[in-house]
Design a protein around this motif. Structure first.
Motif, PDB file in Angstrom:
ATOM      1  N   GLU A  37      43.329  37.724  46.638  1.00 50.08           N
ATOM      2  CA  GLU A  37      44.178  37.064  45.637  1.00 50.08           C
ATOM      3  C   GLU A  37      43.604  35.710  45.225  1.00 50.08           C
ATOM      4  OE1 GLU A  37      48.730  35.350  45.146  1.00 50.08           O
ATOM      5  OE2 GLU A  37      48.225  36.546  46.895  1.00 50.08           O
ATOM      6  N   THR A  38      43.209  34.908  46.194  1.00 45.79           N
ATOM      7  CA  THR A  38      42.622  33.608  45.898  1.00 45.79           C
ATOM      8  C   THR A  38      41.301  33.771  45.158  1.00 45.79           C
ATOM      9  OG1 THR A  38      43.688  32.693  47.866  1.00 45.79           O
ATOM     10  CG2 THR A  38      41.880  31.412  46.928  1.00 45.79           C
ATOM     11  N   THR A  39      40.527  34.768  45.525  1.00 44.14           N
ATOM     12  CA  THR A  39      39.250  35.024  44.856  1.00 44.14           C
ATOM     13  C   THR A  39      39.459  35.285  43.376  1.00 44.14           C
ATOM     14  OG1 THR A  39      38.314  35.907  46.902  1.00 44.14           O
ATOM     15  CG2 THR A  39      37.194  36.488  44.850  1.00 44.14           C
ATOM     16  N   LEU A  40      40.458  36.086  43.031  1.00 46.25           N
ATOM     17  CA  LEU A  40      40.721  36.378  41.618  1.00 46.25           C
ATOM     18  C   LEU A  40      41.152  35.124  40.865  1.00 46.25           C
ATOM     19  CD1 LEU A  40      42.437  39.851  41.974  1.00 46.25           C
ATOM     20  CD2 LEU A  40      40.136  39.373  41.093  1.00 46.25           C
ATOM     21  N   ILE A  41      41.911  34.260  41.499  1.00 44.61           N
ATOM     22  CA  ILE A  41      42.294  32.991  40.870  1.00 44.61           C
ATOM     23  C   ILE A  41      41.054  32.128  40.639  1.00 44.61           C
ATOM     24  CG2 ILE A  41      43.575  30.841  41.214  1.00 44.61           C
ATOM     25  CD1 ILE A  41      45.680  32.536  42.751  1.00 44.61           C
ATOM     26  N   VAL A  42      40.160  32.084  41.631  1.00 43.56           N
ATOM     27  CA  VAL A  42      38.917  31.319  41.503  1.00 43.56           C
ATOM     28  C   VAL A  42      38.068  31.881  40.365  1.00 43.56           C
ATOM     29  CG1 VAL A  42      36.715  30.807  42.656  1.00 43.56           C
ATOM     30  CG2 VAL A  42      38.883  30.484  43.879  1.00 43.56           C
ATOM     31  N   VAL A  43      37.979  33.205  40.264  1.00 46.74           N
ATOM     32  CA  VAL A  43      37.219  33.835  39.174  1.00 46.74           C
ATOM     33  C   VAL A  43      37.785  33.387  37.831  1.00 46.74           C
ATOM     34  CG1 VAL A  43      36.715  36.032  38.033  1.00 46.74           C
ATOM     35  CG2 VAL A  43      36.399  35.814  40.500  1.00 46.74           C
ATOM     36  N   ASP A  44      39.110  33.454  37.667  1.00 44.00           N
ATOM     37  CA  ASP A  44      39.719  33.043  36.403  1.00 44.00           C
ATOM     38  C   ASP A  44      39.484  31.563  36.105  1.00 44.00           C
ATOM     39  OD1 ASP A  44      40.691  35.394  35.295  1.00 44.00           O
ATOM     40  OD2 ASP A  44      42.589  35.282  36.368  1.00 44.00           O
ATOM     41  N   ALA A  45      39.476  30.734  37.118  1.00 47.08           N
ATOM     42  CA  ALA A  45      39.318  29.290  36.919  1.00 47.08           C
ATOM     43  C   ALA A  45      37.871  28.892  36.618  1.00 47.08           C
ATOM     44  CB  ALA A  45      39.827  28.542  38.150  1.00 47.08           C
ATOM     45  N   PHE A  46      36.913  29.554  37.252  1.00 48.88           N
ATOM     46  CA  PHE A  46      35.527  29.072  37.195  1.00 48.88           C
ATOM     47  C   PHE A  46      34.482  30.066  36.694  1.00 48.88           C
ATOM     48  CE2 PHE A  46      37.529  26.764  40.821  1.00 48.88           C
ATOM     49  CZ  PHE A  46      37.569  25.507  40.242  1.00 48.88           C
ATOM     50  N   ALA A  73      40.169  22.341  49.455  1.00 49.51           N
ATOM     51  CA  ALA A  73      39.402  22.205  48.210  1.00 49.51           C
ATOM     52  C   ALA A  73      39.408  20.749  47.777  1.00 49.51           C
ATOM     53  CB  ALA A  73      40.020  23.080  47.131  1.00 49.51           C
ATOM     54  N   GLU A  74      38.257  20.273  47.303  1.00 46.14           N
ATOM     55  CA  GLU A  74      38.149  18.901  46.808  1.00 46.14           C
ATOM     56  C   GLU A  74      37.817  18.938  45.330  1.00 46.14           C
ATOM     57  OE1 GLU A  74      38.525  15.835  48.097  1.00 46.14           O
ATOM     58  OE2 GLU A  74      39.318  16.730  49.925  1.00 46.14           O
ATOM     59  N   PRO A  75      38.525  18.253  44.479  1.00 41.89           N
ATOM     60  CA  PRO A  75      39.618  17.336  44.783  1.00 41.89           C
ATOM     61  C   PRO A  75      40.961  18.055  44.971  1.00 41.89           C
ATOM     62  CG  PRO A  75      39.163  17.269  42.442  1.00 41.89           C
ATOM     63  CD  PRO A  75      38.157  18.212  43.055  1.00 41.89           C
ATOM     64  N   ALA A  76      41.087  19.270  44.450  1.00 41.34           N
ATOM     65  CA  ALA A  76      42.338  20.031  44.585  1.00 41.34           C
ATOM     66  C   ALA A  76      42.005  21.507  44.400  1.00 41.34           C
ATOM     67  CB  ALA A  76      43.350  19.586  43.540  1.00 41.34           C
ATOM     68  N   PRO A  77      42.864  22.389  44.889  1.00 36.94           N
ATOM     69  CA  PRO A  77      42.603  23.809  44.662  1.00 36.94           C
ATOM     70  C   PRO A  77      42.785  24.166  43.187  1.00 36.94           C
ATOM     71  CG  PRO A  77      44.715  23.513  45.768  1.00 36.94           C
ATOM     72  CD  PRO A  77      44.063  22.165  45.677  1.00 36.94           C
ATOM     73  N   PRO A  78      42.193  25.279  42.750  1.00 35.27           N
ATOM     74  CA  PRO A  78      42.378  25.699  41.357  1.00 35.27           C
ATOM     75  C   PRO A  78      43.856  25.956  41.063  1.00 35.27           C
ATOM     76  CG  PRO A  78      40.743  27.085  42.474  1.00 35.27           C
ATOM     77  CD  PRO A  78      41.360  26.205  43.501  1.00 35.27           C
ATOM     78  N   PRO A  79      44.258  25.810  39.802  1.00 35.31           N
ATOM     79  CA  PRO A  79      45.647  26.104  39.443  1.00 35.31           C
ATOM     80  C   PRO A  79      46.035  27.516  39.880  1.00 35.31           C
ATOM     81  CG  PRO A  79      44.473  25.146  37.583  1.00 35.31           C
ATOM     82  CD  PRO A  79      43.457  25.417  38.653  1.00 35.31           C
ATOM     83  N   GLY A  80      47.174  27.618  40.536  1.00 36.98           N
ATOM     84  CA  GLY A  80      47.642  28.906  41.037  1.00 36.98           C
ATOM     85  C   GLY A  80      47.407  29.109  42.513  1.00 36.98           C
ATOM     86  N   VAL A  81      46.545  28.297  43.115  1.00 30.47           N
ATOM     87  CA  VAL A  81      46.302  28.370  44.560  1.00 30.47           C
ATOM     88  C   VAL A  81      47.193  27.311  45.214  1.00 30.47           C
ATOM     89  CG1 VAL A  81      44.615  28.057  46.420  1.00 30.47           C
ATOM     90  CG2 VAL A  81      43.931  29.182  44.292  1.00 30.47           C
ATOM     91  N   ALA A 110      41.936  40.325  27.660  1.00 30.54           N
ATOM     92  CA  ALA A 110      41.955  38.872  27.417  1.00 30.54           C
ATOM     93  C   ALA A 110      40.890  38.143  28.243  1.00 30.54           C
ATOM     94  CB  ALA A 110      43.343  38.310  27.741  1.00 30.54           C
ATOM     95  N   GLY A 111      40.106  38.879  29.041  1.00 25.07           N
ATOM     96  CA  GLY A 111      39.048  38.260  29.827  1.00 25.07           C
ATOM     97  C   GLY A 111      39.511  37.687  31.149  1.00 25.07           C
ATOM     98  N   ARG A 112      40.692  38.125  31.634  1.00 21.74           N
ATOM     99  CA  ARG A 112      41.204  37.672  32.925  1.00 21.74           C
ATOM    100  C   ARG A 112      40.801  38.677  34.006  1.00 21.74           C
ATOM    101  NH1 ARG A 112      45.891  36.754  29.565  1.00 21.74           N
ATOM    102  NH2 ARG A 112      46.412  38.888  30.116  1.00 21.74           N
ATOM    103  N   ALA A 113      40.494  38.154  35.168  1.00 17.76           N
ATOM    104  CA  ALA A 113      40.171  39.025  36.318  1.00 17.76           C
ATOM    105  C   ALA A 113      41.444  39.753  36.737  1.00 17.76           C
ATOM    106  CB  ALA A 113      39.619  38.194  37.462  1.00 17.76           C
ATOM    107  N   THR A 114      41.323  41.073  36.920  1.00 19.10           N
ATOM    108  CA  THR A 114      42.509  41.878  37.251  1.00 19.10           C
ATOM    109  C   THR A 114      42.448  42.512  38.625  1.00 19.10           C
ATOM    110  OG1 THR A 114      41.522  43.808  36.183  1.00 19.10           O
ATOM    111  CG2 THR A 114      42.981  42.431  34.843  1.00 19.10           C
ATOM    112  N   GLY A 115      41.274  42.575  39.223  1.00 20.88           N
ATOM    113  CA  GLY A 115      41.173  43.206  40.531  1.00 20.88           C
ATOM    114  C   GLY A 115      39.734  43.396  40.940  1.00 20.88           C
ATOM    115  N   LEU A 116      39.562  43.930  42.143  1.00 16.77           N
ATOM    116  CA  LEU A 116      38.240  44.191  42.698  1.00 16.77           C
ATOM    117  C   LEU A 116      38.143  45.670  43.036  1.00 16.77           C
ATOM    118  CD1 LEU A 116      38.057  41.169  45.181  1.00 16.77           C
ATOM    119  CD2 LEU A 116      37.205  41.275  42.832  1.00 16.77           C
TER     120      LEU A 116
END
Length: 117
Positions: A37-46, A73-81, A110-116
């Motif tokens: 779950e966190t990985t998919l958020i990271v993919v969407d953020a970065f 995470a420094e300075p903060a986690p990605p939005p949603g984490v 829409a180019g959002r990560a949906t799964g692995l």
């Protein structure tokens, strides 16, 4: 298991050697995520603009020869984490023998990560 995002070309660049992404030289460690779950958020953020196919290495932390430290995470986690989530940082190359699975990121229209898979 910990998760690391990588474009296919980078993963395939030197298959006879341990994997050492640019972040190892730049930041001193390999960035990883604690779960899918966190990985998919990271993919969407970065990684939305990263070359595709985009892969996720599922790494057995116990099989790494490099030290793995769980840090905020420094300075903060990605939005949603959630605040306070710790991320595994591998302070050396990733042994290919530690990679248990290689998954591909799925995307929606829409180019959002949906799964692995």
């Amino acid at each position: 298991m910990i998760y690391h995002v990588v474009p296919l070309a980078d993963w395939d660049a030197d298959p006879g050697r341990p994997y050492a992404p640019a972040s190892l030289a730049e930041d001193g460690f390999v960035h990883c995520s604690p779960d899918e779950e966190t990985t998919l958020i990271v993919v969407d953020a970065f990684y939305r603009g990263a070359p595709r196919p985009l892969l996720v290495l599922v790494i057995d932390e116990e099989r790494l020869t490099a030290r793995c430290v769980w840090e905020a995470a420094e300075p903060a986690p990605p939005p949603g984490v959630p605040e306070g989530t710790l991320f595994p940082h591998v302070f050396g190359p990733v042994d290919r023998e530690a990679v248990r699975r290689v998954l591909e990121v799925g995307w929606d229209e829409a180019g959002r990560a949906t799964g692995l898979s």
